[in-house]
Design an enzyme around this catalytic site. Structure first.
Site, PDB file in Angstrom:
ATOM      1  N   HIS A  38      -7.025  16.087 -33.994  1.00  0.00           N
ATOM      2  CA  HIS A  38      -6.646  16.806 -33.485  1.00  0.00           C
ATOM      3  C   HIS A  38      -5.318  17.098 -33.375  1.00  0.00           C
ATOM      4  O   HIS A  38      -4.609  17.663 -32.603  1.00  0.00           O
ATOM      5  CB  HIS A  38      -7.520  17.399 -32.208  1.00  0.00           C
ATOM      6  CG  HIS A  38      -8.339  16.627 -32.231  1.00  0.00           C
ATOM      7  ND1 HIS A  38      -9.349  17.345 -33.061  1.00  0.00           N
ATOM      8  CD2 HIS A  38      -9.340  15.360 -32.262  1.00  0.00           C
ATOM      9  CE1 HIS A  38     -10.883  16.731 -33.088  1.00  0.00           C
ATOM     10  NE2 HIS A  38     -10.408  16.131 -31.885  1.00  0.00           N
ATOM     11  N   LYS A  55       7.155   1.732 -22.625  1.00  0.00           N
ATOM     12  CA  LYS A  55       7.822   0.154 -22.811  1.00  0.00           C
ATOM     13  C   LYS A  55       9.159   0.704 -24.527  1.00  0.00           C
ATOM     14  O   LYS A  55      10.263   0.722 -23.954  1.00  0.00           O
ATOM     15  CB  LYS A  55       6.679  -0.727 -23.483  1.00  0.00           C
ATOM     16  CG  LYS A  55       6.215  -1.465 -22.805  1.00  0.00           C
ATOM     17  CD  LYS A  55       6.743  -2.709 -21.625  1.00  0.00           C
ATOM     18  CE  LYS A  55       7.794  -2.045 -20.210  1.00  0.00           C
ATOM     19  NZ  LYS A  55       7.209  -0.816 -19.499  1.00  0.00           N
ATOM     20  N   LYS A  69      16.472   0.809 -12.036  1.00  0.00           N
ATOM     21  CA  LYS A  69      14.428   0.104 -11.730  1.00  0.00           C
ATOM     22  C   LYS A  69      13.915   0.904 -10.828  1.00  0.00           C
ATOM     23  O   LYS A  69      12.634   0.703 -10.847  1.00  0.00           O
ATOM     24  CB  LYS A  69      14.807  -1.520 -10.927  1.00  0.00           C
ATOM     25  CG  LYS A  69      13.799  -2.236 -10.572  1.00  0.00           C
ATOM     26  CD  LYS A  69      13.256  -2.528 -12.077  1.00  0.00           C
ATOM     27  CE  LYS A  69      11.430  -3.435 -11.711  1.00  0.00           C
ATOM     28  NZ  LYS A  69      10.689  -3.480 -13.106  1.00  0.00           N
ATOM     29  N   ARG A  92       9.946 -18.024  -3.130  1.00  0.00           N
ATOM     30  CA  ARG A  92       8.205 -17.074  -3.960  1.00  0.00           C
ATOM     31  C   ARG A  92       7.065 -17.673  -2.631  1.00  0.00           C
ATOM     32  O   ARG A  92       6.127 -16.836  -3.708  1.00  0.00           O
ATOM     33  CB  ARG A  92       7.822 -18.980  -4.326  1.00  0.00           C
ATOM     34  CG  ARG A  92       9.023 -18.965  -6.203  1.00  0.00           C
ATOM     35  CD  ARG A  92       9.083 -20.370  -6.945  1.00  0.00           C
ATOM     36  NE  ARG A  92       9.174 -20.112  -8.140  1.00  0.00           N
ATOM     37  CZ  ARG A  92       8.273 -20.723  -9.017  1.00  0.00           C
ATOM     38  NH1 ARG A  92       7.209 -20.559  -8.494  1.00  0.00           N
ATOM     39  NH2 ARG A  92       8.897 -20.454 -10.493  1.00  0.00           N
ATOM     40  N   CYS A 105       3.542 -20.935  -5.668  1.00  0.00           N
ATOM     41  CA  CYS A 105       3.767 -22.415  -5.777  1.00  0.00           C
ATOM     42  C   CYS A 105       4.882 -22.739  -5.911  1.00  0.00           C
ATOM     43  O   CYS A 105       5.178 -21.846  -7.080  1.00  0.00           O
ATOM     44  CB  CYS A 105       2.716 -22.844  -5.713  1.00  0.00           C
ATOM     45  SG  CYS A 105       0.699 -23.087  -5.329  1.00  0.00           S
ATOM     46  N   TRP A 148       1.312 -21.836  -1.947  1.00  0.00           N
ATOM     47  CA  TRP A 148       0.677 -20.668  -2.365  1.00  0.00           C
ATOM     48  C   TRP A 148      -0.552 -20.574  -2.122  1.00  0.00           C
ATOM     49  O   TRP A 148      -1.162 -20.860  -3.575  1.00  0.00           O
ATOM     50  CB  TRP A 148       0.986 -19.236  -3.236  1.00  0.00           C
ATOM     51  CG  TRP A 148       0.914 -18.213  -2.558  1.00  0.00           C
ATOM     52  CD1 TRP A 148      -0.680 -17.728  -2.748  1.00  0.00           C
ATOM     53  CD2 TRP A 148       1.281 -17.106  -1.556  1.00  0.00           C
ATOM     54  NE1 TRP A 148      -0.694 -16.673  -2.183  1.00  0.00           N
ATOM     55  CE2 TRP A 148       0.029 -16.078  -1.849  1.00  0.00           C
ATOM     56  CE3 TRP A 148       2.529 -17.151  -1.153  1.00  0.00           C
ATOM     57  CZ2 TRP A 148       0.170 -14.966  -0.974  1.00  0.00           C
ATOM     58  CZ3 TRP A 148       2.956 -15.373  -0.917  1.00  0.00           C
ATOM     59  CH2 TRP A 148       2.028 -14.863  -0.738  1.00  0.00           C
ATOM     60  N   GLU A 190      12.014   3.154 -23.695  1.00  0.00           N
ATOM     61  CA  GLU A 190      12.525   3.348 -23.093  1.00  0.00           C
ATOM     62  C   GLU A 190      14.117   2.080 -23.362  1.00  0.00           C
ATOM     63  O   GLU A 190      15.195   2.000 -22.337  1.00  0.00           O
ATOM     64  CB  GLU A 190      11.904   3.265 -21.521  1.00  0.00           C
ATOM     65  CG  GLU A 190      11.081   1.486 -20.887  1.00  0.00           C
ATOM     66  CD  GLU A 190      10.433   1.566 -19.613  1.00  0.00           C
ATOM     67  OE1 GLU A 190      11.153   2.374 -18.790  1.00  0.00           O
ATOM     68  OE2 GLU A 190       9.636   0.825 -19.637  1.00  0.00           O
ATOM     69  N   GLU A 204       1.142   3.153 -22.356  1.00  0.00           N
ATOM     70  CA  GLU A 204       1.807   1.895 -21.480  1.00  0.00           C
ATOM     71  C   GLU A 204       2.688   1.380 -23.030  1.00  0.00           C
ATOM     72  O   GLU A 204       4.149   0.770 -22.864  1.00  0.00           O
ATOM     73  CB  GLU A 204       1.837   1.058 -21.371  1.00  0.00           C
ATOM     74  CG  GLU A 204       2.562  -0.394 -21.068  1.00  0.00           C
ATOM     75  CD  GLU A 204       3.663   0.162 -20.083  1.00  0.00           C
ATOM     76  OE1 GLU A 204       3.511   0.648 -19.367  1.00  0.00           O
ATOM     77  OE2 GLU A 204       4.355  -1.058 -19.589  1.00  0.00           O
ATOM     78  N   ASN A 228       1.068 -26.514  -9.801  1.00  0.00           N
ATOM     79  CA  ASN A 228       1.142 -24.883  -9.975  1.00  0.00           C
ATOM     80  C   ASN A 228       0.441 -24.439 -10.793  1.00  0.00           C
ATOM     81  O   ASN A 228       0.603 -24.152 -11.798  1.00  0.00           O
ATOM     82  CB  ASN A 228       2.720 -24.457  -9.804  1.00  0.00           C
ATOM     83  CG  ASN A 228       3.248 -23.229  -9.984  1.00  0.00           C
ATOM     84  OD1 ASN A 228       2.298 -22.091  -9.469  1.00  0.00           O
ATOM     85  ND2 ASN A 228       3.833 -22.613 -10.107  1.00  0.00           N
ATOM     86  N   GLY A 229      -0.531 -23.312 -10.179  1.00  0.00           N
ATOM     87  CA  GLY A 229      -1.458 -23.025 -11.488  1.00  0.00           C
ATOM     88  C   GLY A 229      -2.691 -22.609 -11.033  1.00  0.00           C
ATOM     89  O   GLY A 229      -3.103 -23.426  -9.281  1.00  0.00           O
TER      90      GLY A 229
HETATM   91  C1  AGP Z   1       7.965   0.988 -15.965  1.00  0.00           C
HETATM   92  O1  AGP Z   1       8.613   0.264 -17.437  1.00  0.00           O
HETATM   93  C2  AGP Z   1       9.719   1.946 -16.071  1.00  0.00           C
HETATM   94  N1  AGP Z   1      10.326   1.576 -15.748  1.00  0.00           N
HETATM   95  C3  AGP Z   1       9.223   3.265 -14.303  1.00  0.00           C
HETATM   96  O2  AGP Z   1       8.005   3.754 -16.071  1.00  0.00           O
HETATM   97  C4  AGP Z   1       8.493   2.585 -13.289  1.00  0.00           C
HETATM   98  O3  AGP Z   1       7.147   2.063 -14.025  1.00  0.00           O
HETATM   99  C5  AGP Z   1       8.070   4.441 -12.871  1.00  0.00           C
HETATM  100  O4  AGP Z   1       9.372   4.043 -12.197  1.00  0.00           O
HETATM  101  C6  AGP Z   1       7.308   3.546 -11.491  1.00  0.00           C
HETATM  102  O5  AGP Z   1       7.979   2.733 -10.965  1.00  0.00           O
HETATM  103  P1  AGP Z   1       8.158   1.837  -9.169  1.00  0.00           P
HETATM  104  O6  AGP Z   1       6.541   0.944  -9.736  1.00  0.00           O
HETATM  105  O7  AGP Z   1       8.151   0.786  -9.427  1.00  0.00           O
HETATM  106  O8  AGP Z   1       6.901   3.160  -8.712  1.00  0.00           O
END
Ligand code: AGP
Length: 607
Positions: A503, A484, A602, A27, A2, A74, A487, A480, A98-99
């Site tokens: 192990h 994070k 990205k 949005r 929203c 929304w 990367e 994850e 909104n929420g």
């Molecule tokens: C996530 O922080 C990374 N940039 C990368 O692992 C990403 O998740 C992966 O490339 C998959 O991308 P997607 O979700 O657009 O398919």
């Protein structure tokens, strides 16, 4: 999501409100409306569908007034009809929201007992009647809002105008963003700088818990305790650029903080708040009772969302789940058939390996379901079923809000599968949906750990290696967390199942190795405590992410304990927040390009 706008102007505002709402169209919405104050009276125009329908409504029946609020909706509670469109009103109050108001049901029952008459299915209308009930008790509009806010549970942003008060507009923020705009003898409210860009570029963002009283001379911000506070006034520069960093240093920071709002919208798309049941937005071309196996494949962060979902699908739907990263799956020639459901998770919907895996699964005759953030993406277009995450544009290369929105979709899907296969009772479903409905508020609460994490990051930034440990659904979150960190800070990090420590990885432990342990107080917590003792015995420095009970029970001297709000289920949605913040602030200390880390794209649209 929203969108909210408000104008305390010197000239007619109706058209300006619609123009500001147009800047929030990115949005996504399904209805819109405005309300203004003229001769002390509140009047409004609303319309289903796009803003052009509202503009036509206003052309046919103009709305005078130099004070007004507007909203693009929304639908969360109640269908996307004109009657459910905001602003919602009583004779004395108009509000846009909104929420999510989690406790709207109990508030509505209490207000109806006091004689309030409701005309919509929305949670927002409850806010109008609640504030109105305080006016009836003789409170001023400011006091009425101040009394009502603490009774609202959820993650939301609000804007109010009042009958007979031409020099007053009130805004409030709790989990969803809200900005104050400063004009020449005018004041504004907006969901973000873009909404205000046609009015001003001089803005300040409210902090969580803030509420603000505006008049033509300016604004007075109060914090959650009611104390008058100052919020930094900045030049937004949002103007034409559709998505801006708001008042954050990086897109990643903004996107981490957007999670309560966007996860809330994704939740609202997946469940029916009134009945507290899962309501998938699309009809499935299969019956979960005919599905013998689920295969989940994705890349990177998206694959870890799928990894978490395996626990939920197996637990709630008793469905065997196979997982693989798409780059392996696409070449494995895995045997698939019409009793298999293949799920593809992707923020961009364009990742080459995931797309190739989708095409392989389709060729094998499996059902295909995509969880994507871009509805028009190739993976979406080539899948039989699309469940869209409503994260909005994710600009930071490191995926954050898309990840937690993926978890929200997959959690709801797991409940739906469990219900369809009679593995979950109707009561189980309501209980689990209630757990999901709390998540946006708990994520907002988790963000409060940011100052502590910022200090910890300075230590992590000195490390050569960092380990992340977790059990159960915290194990994929450990993976994850490691991804994070490496990367965006370029520090080597590995995630492990906590039970795997002995192990091999324990050979890495010494006093220079931070070990991040993700461990809510759950049935395997004690096991993880003994893993932490093994680490501590070797001088390893532990950062424990847990809840209050876990913090009390952990009998070791950890370097730091980051305490999350208590939760019953779906902990990865909330525990992702500290994991993301730790990576972000470490990268800031390292001085790396947080939003565009080296070597990364990205969307990886090539093999
Ligand atoms: C996530 O922080 C990374 N940039 C990368 O692992 C990403 O998740 C992966 O490339 C998959 O991308 P997607 O979700 O657009 O398919």
């Amino acid at each position: 999501m929203c969108g909210i706008v408000g104008i305390l102007g010197r000239g007619p505002v109706a058209e300006q409100l619609v123009d500001s709402l147009k800047r929030l169209e990115y949005r996504g919405y399904d209805s819109a409306g405005v309300a203004t104050l003229e001769n002390g009276r509140i009047d409004r125009r609303r319309a289903e569908g796009k803003l052009k329908n509202l503009a036509a409504r206003l052309a046919a029946s103009p709305l005078p007034g130099r004070l007004g609020i507007g909203h693009t909706r929304w639908a969360t509670h109640g269908k996307p009809t004109e009657n459910n469109a905001h602003p919602h009103v009583t004779e004395r109050v108009a509000v846009v929201h909104n929420g999510i108001i989690e406790n709207f049901r109990e508030l509505r029952h209490a207000l109806e007992k006091e004689g309030a008459v409701f005309t919509t299915e929305t949670d927002t209308e409850v806010v109008a009647h609640l504030v109105d009930s305080y006016l009836t008790k003789g409170l001023s509009p400011v006091e009425a809002v101040k009394a009502a806010l603490p009774r609202l549970r959820g993650a939301f942003a609000l804007a109010f105008i009042f009958q007979g008060h031409h020099d007053l507009m009130i805004g409030a923020r709790k989990g969803s963003p809200l900005a104050v705009g400063y004009g020449d003898g005018e004041m504004y409210l907006g969901s973000d700088a873009i909404a205000l860009a046609s009015l001003t570029d001089t803005i300040s963002y409210l902090d969580d818990g803030d509420w603000v009283v505006l008049n033509h001379a300016g604004g007075e911000v109060h914090d959650a305790e009611g104390a008058v506070v100052e919020r930094e006034v900045i030049r937004s520069g949002a103007s034409a650029f559709l998505v801006d960093k708001a008042n954050y240093r990086h897109f990643m920071a903004k996107e981490i903080h957007e999670q309560p709002e966007v996860v809330g919208h994704t939740l609202a798309r997946m469940v029916d708040m009134a009945s507290e049941r899962v309501a998938l937005p699309v009809k499935l071309p299969f019956d979960f009772r005919d599905i013998r196996r689920v295969v989940i494949t994705a890349c990177g962060t998206a694959s870890y969302a799928g990894f978490v979902a395996r626990y939920w699908l197996e637990r709630f739907a008793r469905l065997p789940v196979e997982l693989d990263v798409a780059s392996e799956f696409r070449y494995r020639e895995a045997p698939l058939g019409k009793s298999d459901l293949a799920i593809f998770v992707s923020q961009s919907g364009e990742t080459a390996d995931t797309l190739a895996a989708l095409r392989y699964a389709k060729a094998q005759g499996a059902y295909t379901l995509a969880v994507v953030n871009v509805a028009t993406s190739t993976i979406a277009r080539e899948s039989q079923v699309v469940l869209q995450t409503l994260a909005g544009p994710e600009i930071g290369v490191a995926s954050t809000k898309a990840f937690t929105c993926q978890l929200m979709v997959l959690a709801a899907l797991s409940i739906a599968a469990g219900r369809a296969r009679d593995e979950l009772s109707a009561e189980d479903e309501v209980r689990l949906v209630r757990n999901l409905v709390e998540v946006p508020r708990l994520m907002a609460a988790a963000l409060a750990c940011e100052p502590q994490i910022e200090r910890l990051a300075r230590e992590i930034a000195k490390s050569r290696d960092v380990l992340y440990l977790g059990r159960g659904t915290s194990y994929p979150l450990a993976l994850e967390g490691a991804l994070k960190l490496k990367e965006i800070s370029y520090i080597h990090a590995e995630g492990y199942a906590a039970g795997e420590l002995k192990h091999g990885p324990i050979a890495l432990i010494d006093e220079t190795t931070p070990v991040v342990v993700i461990a809510p107080f759950d049935p395997v917590f004690e096991k993880t405590v003994s893993n932490m003792q093994e680490v501590a015995a070797r001088g390893g420095r532990i950062i424990l992410i847990t809840d209050a009970k876990g913090a009390a029970e952990a009998t070791i001297e950890s370097v730091a304990t980051i305490t999350m709000p208590d939760m019953v289920a779906f902990t990865p949605l909330v525990y992702a927040v500290p994991v993301q913040l730790l990576a972000y602030h470490t990268a800031v200390v390292m001085g790396t390009d947080v939003d565009q880390p080296r070597n990364l794209a990205k969307s990886v649209t090539v093999e």
